[in-house]
Design a protein around this motif. Structure first.
Motif, short mmCIF file in Angstrom:
data_model
loop_
_atom_site.label_atom_id
_atom_site.label_comp_id
_atom_site.label_asym_id
_atom_site.label_seq_id
_atom_site.Cartn_x
_atom_site.Cartn_y
_atom_site.Cartn_z
N LEU A 151 0.83 -1.21 0.00
CA LEU A 151 0.00 0.00 0.00
C LEU A 151 0.86 1.26 0.00
O LEU A 151 0.49 2.27 -0.60
CB LEU A 151 -0.93 -0.01 1.22
N GLY A 152 2.04 1.17 0.65
CA GLY A 152 2.95 2.31 0.64
C GLY A 152 3.46 2.62 -0.76
O GLY A 152 3.60 3.79 -1.14
N LEU A 153 3.73 1.58 -1.56
CA LEU A 153 4.17 1.78 -2.94
C LEU A 153 3.05 2.41 -3.78
O LEU A 153 3.31 3.29 -4.62
CB LEU A 153 4.60 0.45 -3.55
N VAL A 154 1.82 1.96 -3.55
CA VAL A 154 0.67 2.55 -4.27
C VAL A 154 0.51 4.02 -3.90
O VAL A 154 0.29 4.88 -4.77
CB VAL A 154 -0.61 1.77 -3.96
N LEU A 155 0.65 4.33 -2.61
CA LEU A 155 0.55 5.71 -2.17
C LEU A 155 1.67 6.57 -2.77
O LEU A 155 1.43 7.70 -3.21
CB LEU A 155 0.61 5.78 -0.64
N LEU A 156 2.87 6.02 -2.80
CA LEU A 156 3.99 6.74 -3.39
C LEU A 156 3.74 7.04 -4.87
O LEU A 156 4.03 8.14 -5.36
CB LEU A 156 5.28 5.93 -3.23
N TRP A 157 3.18 6.07 -5.60
CA TRP A 157 2.88 6.27 -7.01
C TRP A 157 1.87 7.41 -7.19
O TRP A 157 2.03 8.28 -8.06
CB TRP A 157 2.32 4.97 -7.59
N ALA A 158 0.83 7.43 -6.35
CA ALA A 158 -0.18 8.48 -6.44
C ALA A 158 0.42 9.85 -6.10
O ALA A 158 0.10 10.85 -6.74
CB ALA A 158 -1.35 8.16 -5.52
N LEU A 159 1.30 9.88 -5.12
CA LEU A 159 1.93 11.15 -4.74
C LEU A 159 2.84 11.67 -5.84
O LEU A 159 2.94 12.89 -6.06
CB LEU A 159 2.73 10.98 -3.44
N LEU A 160 3.51 10.76 -6.55
CA LEU A 160 4.37 11.18 -7.66
C LEU A 160 3.56 11.83 -8.77
O LEU A 160 4.03 12.77 -9.43
CB LEU A 160 5.15 9.98 -8.20
N TRP A 161 2.35 11.36 -8.99
CA TRP A 161 1.49 11.96 -10.01
C TRP A 161 0.78 13.21 -9.51
O TRP A 161 0.22 13.98 -10.29
CB TRP A 161 0.46 10.94 -10.50
N GLY A 162 0.75 13.40 -8.21
CA GLY A 162 0.19 14.62 -7.63
C GLY A 162 -1.31 14.62 -7.47
O GLY A 162 -1.88 15.66 -7.14
#
Length: 218
Positions: free
Chosen positions: A19-30
């Motif tokens: 879930l942390g990786l998914v959250l990081l991906w979403a944060l990278l896209w803003g």
């Protein structure tokens, strides 16, 4: 039956990291959207399979008071170190005197090792340059190290950070080990950063000031 339980336990323990990786991906896209969450889940699954790492077992334990103390002390250290580094950079007559300092941690947990490395690196003035996982040793480039006592003091601060992390999030085994090792050190009148089984001053390597100015590390 036991193998099924073990696999289920492994999946559950790795779920927060996924879930942390998914959250990081979403944060990278803003932004958060169904498309970002789906693509993030796909990429997280690919990363977890292709770049497989040994499973990191979470302790399943958290002490709220110790956690508040940990983050409060970390915030204070960041502010204080920022002021110190600013004074060194702007103060007159400063001569770089940096060193590579090895800190041998008390615990053997990969999770505690990672958290200690991160907590130490985000405080200005030091950064982790290498990690020896076998015996939980951090190698850090530290500024303004002018004597062996300065290196010992820095080691003591890193070990204190490790202890706060263990008391806040560590497993019962980590807590027992830290208390036992620290008790053994105190009984022999050895400070946490002094020569002994958990610190190795022979691995403190000064960095030439000219190299430091050019950004090179030895």
């Amino acid at each position: 039956m036991s193998s099924v339980k073990e696999r289920l336990g492994g999946v559950v323990s790795q779920l927060p990291l996924f879930l942390g990786l998914v959250l990081l991906w979403a944060l990278l896209w803003g932004k958060f959207s169904w498309l970002n969450l789906v693509t993030g889940a796909v990429f997280a699954a690919i990363v977890s399979v292709v770049f497989y790492l040994p499973a990191v077992q979470l302790s399943g334990r958290i002490n709220l008071w110790r956690s508040a103390w940990l983050f409060g002390k970390l915030f204070f250290d960041i502010v204080r170190a920022s002021v110190d580094v600013s004074w060194l950079a702007l103060g007159p007559g400063y001569r770089p005197s940096n060193a590579i300092v090895a800190v041998h941690l008390r615990t053997r947990s990969d999770l505690i090792l990672t958290w200690t490395a991160v907590a130490t690196s985000i405080v200005p003035g030091s950064i982790v340059v290498d990690i020896e996982r076998v015996d939980s040793t951090l190698y850090l480039h530290v500024i303004n190290m002018r004597s062996a006592s300065d290196a010992d003091g820095f080691r003591a601060r890193v070990l204190a950070t490790e202890r706060r992390i263990v008391m806040a999030f560590g497993s019962a085994e980590d807590v027992e080990r830290v208390c036992r090792v620290q008790g053994a050190e105190n009984s022999t009148d050895d400070a946490p950063g002094s020569p002994g089984p958990h610190s190795r001053p022979d691995l403190t390597h000064p960095v030439d000031s000219s190299d430091s100015e050019n950004g090179a590390h030895t």
